[in-house]
Design an enzyme around this catalytic site. Structure first.
Site, PDB file in Angstrom:
ATOM      1  N   HIS A  16       0.838  -1.210   0.000  1.00 56.59           N
ATOM      2  CA  HIS A  16       0.000   0.000   0.000  1.00 56.59           C
ATOM      3  C   HIS A  16       0.874   1.262   0.000  1.00 56.59           C
ATOM      4  O   HIS A  16       0.750   2.118  -0.875  1.00 56.59           O
ATOM      5  CB  HIS A  16      -0.921  -0.007   1.229  1.00 56.59           C
ATOM      6  CG  HIS A  16      -1.781   1.219   1.344  1.00 56.59           C
ATOM      7  ND1 HIS A  16      -3.088   1.250   0.946  1.00 56.59           N
ATOM      8  CD2 HIS A  16      -1.507   2.476   1.784  1.00 56.59           C
ATOM      9  CE1 HIS A  16      -3.590   2.466   1.142  1.00 56.59           C
ATOM     10  NE2 HIS A  16      -2.649   3.228   1.663  1.00 56.59           N
ATOM     11  N   GLU A  17       1.752   1.351   0.978  1.00 59.04           N
ATOM     12  CA  GLU A  17       2.624   2.538   1.061  1.00 59.04           C
ATOM     13  C   GLU A  17       3.545   2.588  -0.156  1.00 59.04           C
ATOM     14  O   GLU A  17       3.873   3.664  -0.653  1.00 59.04           O
ATOM     15  CB  GLU A  17       3.437   2.542   2.359  1.00 59.04           C
ATOM     16  CG  GLU A  17       2.604   2.522   3.650  1.00 59.04           C
ATOM     17  CD  GLU A  17       1.547   3.612   3.747  1.00 59.04           C
ATOM     18  OE1 GLU A  17       1.754   4.697   3.172  1.00 59.04           O
ATOM     19  OE2 GLU A  17       0.490   3.365   4.381  1.00 59.04           O
TER      20      GLU A  17
ATOM     21  N   HIS B 120       1.842   4.411  -2.863  1.00 58.41           N
ATOM     22  CA  HIS B 120       1.974   5.875  -2.681  1.00 58.41           C
ATOM     23  C   HIS B 120       3.350   6.334  -3.162  1.00 58.41           C
ATOM     24  O   HIS B 120       3.484   7.353  -3.837  1.00 58.41           O
ATOM     25  CB  HIS B 120       1.842   6.248  -1.200  1.00 58.41           C
ATOM     26  CG  HIS B 120       0.439   6.244  -0.677  1.00 58.41           C
ATOM     27  ND1 HIS B 120      -0.569   7.001  -1.221  1.00 58.41           N
ATOM     28  CD2 HIS B 120      -0.131   5.587   0.369  1.00 58.41           C
ATOM     29  CE1 HIS B 120      -1.702   6.815  -0.533  1.00 58.41           C
ATOM     30  NE2 HIS B 120      -1.458   5.953   0.436  1.00 58.41           N
TER      31      HIS B 120
ATOM     32  N   GLU C 241      -4.768   7.686  -3.031  1.00 60.06           N
ATOM     33  CA  GLU C 241      -5.297   6.403  -2.532  1.00 60.06           C
ATOM     34  C   GLU C 241      -5.631   5.461  -3.683  1.00 60.06           C
ATOM     35  O   GLU C 241      -5.617   4.239  -3.524  1.00 60.06           O
ATOM     36  CB  GLU C 241      -6.526   6.627  -1.647  1.00 60.06           C
ATOM     37  CG  GLU C 241      -6.203   7.181  -0.270  1.00 60.06           C
ATOM     38  CD  GLU C 241      -5.287   6.290   0.558  1.00 60.06           C
ATOM     39  OE1 GLU C 241      -5.451   5.060   0.547  1.00 60.06           O
ATOM     40  OE2 GLU C 241      -4.386   6.832   1.221  1.00 60.06           O
TER      41      GLU C 241
END
Ligand code: ZN
Length: 500
Positions: free
Chosen positions: A265-266, A269, A295
């Protein structure tokens, strides 16, 4: 002043603002990761001084004059320069409409409320923070009226996080999600639950860290520009420019999948941030365009890619090497089922792909009602618990696992939540479009993210903040936003997973 002199001044001004921000974010990262416990005081002092410098540089008289001059001569500016001037002036003009004293009072209130939120959450007691929340909501309502009297106050709040977003758009979006997701959850619940025992055991930090670095490399992060740290709540931050990115994760002893998905997830980003054009470095455009688009990247990597069956086929042998005992007798398909188990739950950040949007919907409905004066702050916990029962069928045992779980309202991030659900929905449309030219499953099976990343870089990442969120989205998929693409994706995925 000639136009060229003004342009040069603007470049220098941005470089200076970026330098101060660089120092600030480095302090923040240090404070969140490796700094010893009793060092906060010095950091707080430096942070206050640097923040004031940035505020002065961004809004001071000289800056306003410079930006107004450039704005008056905008026909001589490039598209990028026009966007920089537009964004900087927009912020200044908004601030100018808020009485200075009210603004500084609000800053202090937010700092205190954020602090108080920790205690209230720890003690699981909403009444401790109720008065502060009342003031926070009231101040934001007032600011909305000062800055955009022509708009409904909550529309102003939404636009702050997702330029162009309105209640009308959100209402339609969430209505579509509700209509499809609520019955789907009911069907899933009527089926036997998927076994996720493969994820649970005893996993050392060192092994999990090894996996984290493998994942970072696999998804295409350049480890010469992206670092990894550990924090209780994982996050991503840029230090100075998109060429120095840090992500963090958290290792749970008994479940390796928590860190696995937080890294991806990170990492999503960080891929977005590091993918912006180098020419945007050290300008205000060197960042993601909005929380929704941000997101949409992180959740795309975490859910759509990493929770796919194709990626599990690639991942399983890697896991078998790092956790040989745990994986013995299991296979990739079991891993796929385990990481997609869906269960209505209390905590948004731990929610699965299917139920997640409903957590967001609940927050959206509450914020909307408060701004429409249809709900009092005092009654938020009761409304929260009622909605959790209605949409997710769960009983909220206390404020800690209910209304106090998120920090957003405590530091003024009201209107932020819808971005999370929008981001999830955007991703399904990227996937559909991407599949027209990229063999996504084939790439995932080989752990080859290059074609996927190239697709996203070309259509989304490279623009940084030089386009609006809507332009970025349209540029990526060449069609209008359609949340039924997301609900169809979920219906197809969970129908197969649970044999509905
Ligand atoms: Zn995120």
């Amino acid at each position: 002043m000639t136009i060229d002199e003004a342009k040069e001044k603007l470049a220098k001004l941005q470089a200076k603002i970026c330098a101060y921000s660089h120092a600030l974010s480095t302090l923040y990262y240090d404070g969140s990761t490796v700094a010893p416990r009793k060092t906060v005081e010095g950091r707080a002092r430096t942070t206050a001084i640097l923040s004031e410098e940035i505020y002065q540089l961004s809004t001071g008289e000289d800056t306003v004059k410079l930006l107004e001059f450039l704005d008056e001569n905008k026909e001589q500016l490039s598209k990028t320069e026009k966007r920089i001037v537009f964004l900087m002036l927009k912020d200044i003009r908004e601030l100018q409409k808020i009485p200075m004293e009210e603004y500084t009072d609000y800053q202090m209130l937010a700092a205190k409320t954020y602090d108080l939120w920790h205690t209230a959450k720890e003690e699981s007691n909403f009444s401790l923070i109720e008065e502060n929340y009342e003031k926070m909501f009231a101040a934001n309502k007032r600011f909305a009226k000062y800055v955009a009297p022509e708009k409904k106050p909550y529309d102003y709040m939404l636009d702050k996080f997702e330029e162009g977003l309105t209640m009308e758009k959100c209402d339609k979006f969430f209505a579509t999600l509700r209509e499809h997701i609520v019955p789907l959850i009911k069907k899933v619940q009527s089926k036997p639950q998927l076994d996720n025992s493969i994820l649970h055991g005893n996993f050392s930090d060192a092994d999990q860290e090894k996996l984290a670095y493998i994942l970072m490399k696999t998804i295409g992060l350049d480890l010469d520009h992206v670092g990894l740290g550990t924090t209780e709540h994982p996050f991503t931050t840029s230090l100075g420019s998109h060429l120095d990115e840090r992500i963090t994760t958290n290792y749970k002893k008994d479940d390796f999948s928590c860190s696995l998905f937080s890294v991806v997830h990170e990492g999503g980003h960080a891929l977005y941030d590091t993918g912006s054009d180098d020419e945007l470095a050290y300008t205000v455009l060197d960042c993601g365009v909005s929380m929704g688009i941000h997101e949409s990247q992180s959740r795309f990597y975490e859910n759509i890619l990493a929770r796919s069956e194709a990626f599990c086929e690639y991942l399983f042998p890697i896991l078998a090497e790092i956790f040989p005992e745990q994986m013995k007798g299991h296979n990739a398909h079991e891993l796929y089922l385990a990481i997609n188990r869906s269960e209505p739950s209390l905590i948004r950040t731990e929610a699965d792909e299917l139920t997640y949007a409903l957590h967001v919907l609940i927050r959206y409905e509450i914020e909307k009602k408060i701004f429409a004066d249809e709900l009092k702050v005092h009654d938020i916990p009761a409304e929260w618990n009622r909605l959790y029962k209605e949409y997710l069928g769960v009983d909220v045992p206390d404020d800690k696992h209910g209304v106090l779980q998120d920090m957003h309202w405590s530091d003024g991030n009201i209107g932020y939540f819808p971005s999370y659900a929008l981001g999830s929905a955007y991703g399904a449309q990227y996937l559909r479009k991407m599949k027209e030219t990229v063999d996504v499953d084939g790439c995932l099976r080989k752990g080859d993210f290059a074609p996927i990343n190239a697709w996203l870089r070309e259509r989304i990442w490279k623009y940084g903040k030089s386009l609006t969120p809507a332009e970025v989205f349209e540029n990526a998929v060449h069609e209008e936003f359609d949340p039924t693409v997301f609900t169809s994706y979920l219906e197809e995925k969970y129908t197969k997973l649970y044999n509905l």
